[in-house]
Design a protein around this motif. Structure first.
Motif, PDB file in Angstrom:
ATOM      1  N   MET A 131     155.066  40.708 140.777  1.00  0.00           N
ATOM      2  CA  MET A 131     155.139  39.273 140.997  1.00  0.00           C
ATOM      3  C   MET A 131     154.356  38.504 139.936  1.00  0.00           C
ATOM      4  SD  MET A 131     153.999  37.056 144.372  1.00  0.00           S
ATOM      5  CE  MET A 131     154.929  38.099 145.494  1.00  0.00           C
TER       6      MET A 131
ATOM      7  N   GLN B 293     158.373  36.448 149.433  1.00  0.00           N
ATOM      8  CA  GLN B 293     158.424  36.290 147.985  1.00  0.00           C
ATOM      9  C   GLN B 293     159.159  35.013 147.594  1.00  0.00           C
ATOM     10  OE1 GLN B 293     160.363  40.016 147.364  1.00  0.00           O
ATOM     11  NE2 GLN B 293     158.472  41.153 146.987  1.00  0.00           N
TER      12      GLN B 293
ATOM     13  N   THR C 276     163.362  38.927 144.246  1.00  0.00           N
ATOM     14  CA  THR C 276     163.838  39.078 145.623  1.00  0.00           C
ATOM     15  C   THR C 276     165.120  39.898 145.713  1.00  0.00           C
ATOM     16  OG1 THR C 276     164.910  36.917 145.367  1.00  0.00           O
ATOM     17  CG2 THR C 276     162.778  36.958 146.477  1.00  0.00           C
TER      18      THR C 276
END
Length: 483
Positions: free
Chosen positions: A173, A445, A471
């Motif tokens: 991320m 997310q 995602t």
């Protein structure tokens, strides 16, 4: 002499692809130049972000590696004490799978809480007595009590939270956000990672490098891990006999050589190398100032707890996270191991909470009093929860604990555009299954991306013939938690 001999020597397969990429190399080189020398990989190669006005500018992710027991900390379930020692109903378990530690266990006696709960703040949030400092800031927190995931073991579950896939290889991320949003700091990396462990070293969890890796993104976007002892990064000091001006001259010469190779081959990893050399040079000046706590007021240090001056401790890392946020670092990932309490819940949970409760709460309070919480998203949570039933058999003398539990658990967020003082979603009366307003990992997310002004469906990177995103092909923004 064959007039085509030299031409055939040049046109190797590697040279062919390299020459084909010269346009990329020229574009990269042109965008690398800045007033300070060389910047990061050029923004022209990244998407135009944000897609819309963001609520958050940066993220601090307090990842509690090993999975905190949600039913002992934030998800109050009186049913557990009522059913203590009795078999959890089969219709609740419903054939769910667990780790190999209890996968073949036929008896699953409910384990009553070892903690006590009370409601706190105007929001009336239920918080365990093991978390008094977190309880004191309950009105600043947004609890998500209906998290669920597919993974039942630690490494795949953490990888899933951080990269969107259970197998290693995708960008984390922090790497996605570094790639898409860049950094507000010219002297520090956009993505910094710090790790810590429980004091008794009872947790065997490993901090794998791919937890902060860049996957198929250029390696420039991977997290920079600060060490827990000595200099946070290696080679902050120049070798004996080398002045800073000499270092500058050496880097300038090296940069010219790398520029020539970049223009020739177009390899983006050469651009990465140039930018990393330059960042390392700037960090020689910025990191010593970053790690100097001497000007921090005593009441601030006290707020983070007695371990705040111990490099490598969770408290130290939390204060570092605030200082990194002040200096424009985009994504700070703290990982603290010690929550994997299969056989020592009754002895280790309290110790783990004592080590992490005050620093986590202090970080939120510190950001808030400095006006940074509004645009800093703080996340606290593990990779899954822990079972409402006992791992093993109840005994007066033996140590005991809870197994991995992906079907319903809790995390909290603060600041950065989430609603304060609320709880979203719920598990059933045993804390087993998420049943109300369920939130999947991909939903989480997508929501983090949204708070940063990013449409998770439009933020992609083409790799191996398809467009990838954090995602994957899932995820919905949890709009109910947005301020």
């Amino acid at each position: 002499m064959d007039p085509f001999a030299s031409h055939r020597q040049i046109l190797t397969r590697r040279a062919l692809f390299g020459r084909a990429a010269q346009g990329l190399g020229a574009a990269a080189l042109g965008a690398l130049l800045t007033r300070d020398g060389f910047a990061t990989l050029p923004d022209k190669l990244a998407p135009v972000l944000p897609h819309f006005a963001p609520k958050a500018k940066r993220v601090i992710y307090l990842l509690q590696n090993g999975a905190p027991a949600h039913v002992e900390l934030f998800d109050y379930k009186p049913k557990l004490k009522e059913w203590h020692g009795r078999q959890i109903p089969d219709e609740v378990v419903g054939g769910r799978r667990f780790s190999t530690m209890t996968g073949s266990q036929t008896e699953r006696p409910v384990l009553g809480n070892i903690t006590n709960f009370a409601q706190h703040g105007q929001s009336g949030a239920w918080v365990s007595d093991f978390m008094p400092h977190t309880a004191a800031i309950a009105d600043d927190l947004c609890f998500i009590k209906s998290m669920h995931t597919e993974a039942v073991n630690h490494a795949p579950a953490i990888t899933f939270f951080l990269t969107g896939g259970e197998q290693a290889g995708r960008p984390s991320m922090g790497s996605w956000l570094s790639y898409g949003l860049g950094s507000d700091s010219s002297d520090l990396p956009s993505f910094v990672v710090m790790t810590s462990r429980d004091k008794e070293a009872s947790c065997g969890q490993i901090f794998y490098d791919f937890y902060w890796g860049s996957g198929f993104l250029p390696s420039k976007y991977q997290g920079v891990k600060f060490r827990g002892s000595g200099d946070p990064v290696l080679y902050l000091s120049n070798p004996e006999g080398m002045s800073r001006s000499m270092r500058r001259g050496l880097l300038d010469d090296l940069a010219q050589l790398n520029e020539m190779k970049l223009a020739q081959s177009g390899d983006p990893e050469i651009a990465t190398r140039i930018s990393q050399y330059e960042m390392a040079y700037r960090m020689q000046a910025s990191v010593p100032e970053l790690t100097d706590f001497s000007k921090e007021p005593k009441h601030i240090l006290d707020m983070y707890g007695p371990d705040v001056m111990k490099q490598g401790s969770y408290a130290y890392n939390c204060l570092m996270a605030r200082r990194l946020a002040e200096r424009g670092v985009r994504f700070t990932q703290l990982m603290h191991a010690g929550w994997d309490q299969h056989r020592n819940l009754n002895t280790q949970l309290k110790i783990q909470c004592q080590d992490t409760d005050a620093p986590s709460a202090a970080l939120v309070k510190d950001l808030k009093q400095r006006g940074l919480l509004d645009d800093t998203l703080v996340i606290w949570g593990g990779e899954f929860g822990r079972t409402p039933f006992l791992q093993g058999k109840i005994s007066e003398t033996a140590q005991w604990g809870r197994d991995h539990h992906p079907y319903g658990f809790t995390l909290w967020m603060a600041g950065g555009g989430v609603k304060p003082g609320m709880s979203h979603g719920a598990t059933d009366e045993f804390g087993f299954n998420a049943v109300t307003d369920k939130v999947h990992v991909h939903d989480f997310q997508a929501t983090v991306m949204h708070l940063l002004g990013i449409d998770h469906e439009r933020f992609t990177f083409r790799f191996q013939g398809r467009q990838f995103r954090l995602t994957d092909v899932h995820g919905h923004v949890v709009k109910q938690v947005l301020a």
